[in-house]
Enzyme design. Sequence first.
Site, PDB file in Angstrom:
ATOM      1  N   HIS A 473     -11.096  18.232 -29.595  1.00 32.18           N
ATOM      2  CA  HIS A 473     -10.450  17.220 -28.754  1.00 32.18           C
ATOM      3  C   HIS A 473     -10.208  15.879 -29.440  1.00 32.18           C
ATOM      4  O   HIS A 473      -9.378  15.094 -28.983  1.00 32.18           O
ATOM      5  CB  HIS A 473     -11.293  16.999 -27.493  1.00 32.18           C
ATOM      6  CG  HIS A 473     -10.500  16.589 -26.296  1.00 32.18           C
ATOM      7  ND1 HIS A 473      -9.376  15.781 -26.373  1.00 32.18           N
ATOM      8  CD2 HIS A 473     -10.643  16.865 -24.979  1.00 32.18           C
ATOM      9  CE1 HIS A 473      -8.888  15.592 -25.175  1.00 32.18           C
ATOM     10  NE2 HIS A 473      -9.626  16.234 -24.309  1.00 32.18           N
ATOM     11  N   THR A 602      -5.035   8.309 -23.460  1.00 31.44           N
ATOM     12  CA  THR A 602      -5.200   8.548 -22.023  1.00 31.44           C
ATOM     13  C   THR A 602      -5.789   7.326 -21.329  1.00 31.44           C
ATOM     14  O   THR A 602      -6.326   6.429 -21.958  1.00 31.44           O
ATOM     15  CB  THR A 602      -6.145   9.743 -21.762  1.00 31.44           C
ATOM     16  OG1 THR A 602      -7.439   9.445 -22.321  1.00 31.44           O
ATOM     17  CG2 THR A 602      -5.591  11.022 -22.353  1.00 31.44           C
TER      18      THR A 602
END
Length: 785
Positions: A473, A602
Amino acid sequence: MAEAHQAVAFQFTVTPDGIDLQLSHQALTEIYLSGVRSWKKRVIRLKNSVITGVYPASPSSWLFVVIAILATMYTRSDPSMGLIAKIQEHLPVSESMSTQCQAVVSAVLFSTMLWLLLIFTMRLCLKQLLSYHGWMFEQHGKMSTTTKVWVALVRIFSGRKPLLYSYQGSLPNLPVPAIKDTVKRYLESVRPLMDDAGYERMTNLAAEFESSLGNRLQWYLKLKALWAANYVSDWWEEYVYLRGRSPLMVNSNYYGMDFLYVTPTPIQAARAGNSIHAFFLYRRKLNKEELKPSRIPGTVIPLCAAQCERIFNTTRTPGEETDTVQHWQDSDYIVVYHSGRYFRLKVYQAGRLLSPREIEFQIQRILDDTSSPCKGEAKLGALTAGDRIPWAKARTKYFSSGVNKRSLDCIEKAAFFVTLDDDEQGMMADDSPDSLDRYAKSLFHGKCYDRWFDKSFSVVYYKNGKKGVNAEHSWADAPVLAHLWEFTLATDSFQLGYNAEGHCKGEVDSSLPRPQKLNWEIPPECEEQISQSLAVAQALADDVDFHVFSFRDFGKGQVKKCRVSPDAFIQMALQLAYYRDRRTFCLTYEACMTRLFREGRTETVRSFTSESCAFVKALEGGEAADVCRRLFRAATEKHQQLYRLAMTGGGIDRHLFCLYVVSKYLGVESPFLKEVLSEPWRLSTSQTPFQQVELFDLVNHPEYISCGGGFGPVADDGYGVSYCILGENMINFHISCKHSCPHTDAHKFGAQIRKALHDLIQLLGPNQKEPSKPQACPPEAKKDK
């Protein structure tokens, strides 16, 4: 040792007559073609750098400006207002250069400076235009005159045929929100979770922070925002991902699934052949920047493409204090794991990419290989699944030299990692619900040693032809990998295809060198560490509870008829389901992209609000339907407002995170920030976007649809929920939690979600009167169109 002999370019022996030199022409030819391929890529990168560097202008526009300026010299006009003459005065005097020649050179220099100034001006204008986000807050179907003019200007300044990275220099920087706005929105988000005494205490902490330490920390953040491309992203990658010392498996990595109802071929090697070839076709487009820049669907607004740079040839290397993400420019091979052994498989031969049929042939060779693993090799991958510090120490001690270093380097520098799994997975006809749960767990952690969790992504091919992906990730977020995954699924099935027997199309060059088995020398001490890491990983994997289901009773089509954003509808269903499951509320995390800004990643949408709390309590309390519908509308409108703010840089969680990092650097304690950053997210949610709708025909071939992907729970006593809105009539859910928590159960929560979805659509049914007030168009509603 056949593999070692194939790697030798020449051999020589000493004889009484001198040195007998035997050249391998095949090896030398391969070296030559590899060099040619490498130089071609350098030229392409250089050309693309020039094109991107002068965007939104084009290199040919320089010639136009030069010709235009030179033409004025013959009309005896001076558009430079004397600057050309000034340049001519300061040119180095040369006897071989006439006065007229000096004038031409001066004009060319002036033209070049004027051209660069025009480029800078256009780029600055485009950056200012892309900083405007008022369009996102306008009511759907009612575009203001300002927005119409803005759209026209964006089209004008965007130039023609931009490359993948053309917009990077024109994207605005992520703004730093005002302290007072962040604190105010934070207090609003936690109010329904606190009693009066607790809220008063938190309000006092917030006021003290805002009036004292907050302003000091904010000054440092604003200074960073002026200097850095993005004031959040580097710290987010470093402190949220790379400094985590717990296992990547389950805690960080995520997975993506294959088609839900279709398996293009049941032959494992054939499926691998087509899709591996498709992966490298995508990489070729990526290297040449032939992929279209990502945009918000239905708009001209570009998204940051910086994360695309590290899709391939990337790995996360462990360290005792912090990990690092390493990226290499290119590699012409992949590493394949099968039955406890690692193989190096070259996908280029004589400078060309192997055909799908040739890759299938090579994969089948690995499947048919009966050699035994080296001592300690079979479960070596468990080191990447356990805690990071033991892996970092073992890597330094046992893999820093010799054959182990060469084999580890081979894995880490590979384009990506491949596992040939001996299991069969996917939706099974006899046990479809549980089979999807097993499929998810297999992709998520496998046997805890048959994936290389450090690689940017690992592709798993199952015995029955199904496939899936497991991704690390830290290097990028899920939409970047999802874009690649959609391309490979579509290319595999619709462009490359299979013959009648299920094999890849094309012919095979049987003289291809065999895949090279990697060698290892694992000492007993390292084997002991492998066993310890495997025990840690196995306990973590066994604790994960997964439930995956496809909701097909209705989808976004029916939700939109109720004039509600599909995403907001699902978020309200999750709030209702959680309350019914636990009889309480919790902080809810919904991931939202900030790629409207340079190097954006994000932001958090805090989906639980006072409005959603009021709606759920009213519905569960038996309030009248009209009251519930009114409260539902208020809750969804508040959710969409928070979503737009998060997308446009007005979120609060990344700001609070960065303020906390600054406080740690300064060595000062903030009770307010400490408490904020310690609050658990017991409901962590994310929508998996379906980006390339044009690659799939969901009307005529609805069976070719992916099931999306999922991730683990963020809190030990919470849920992780990923959902994918597909077509007009399907929503896929991936729910995770932990068996060790007596209060969570993925299957029970899934049942609550189904019930909540039905209850909400019944509440908003078409026979109910809806308010005539037009709704603002949410970002996800725009991209659903």
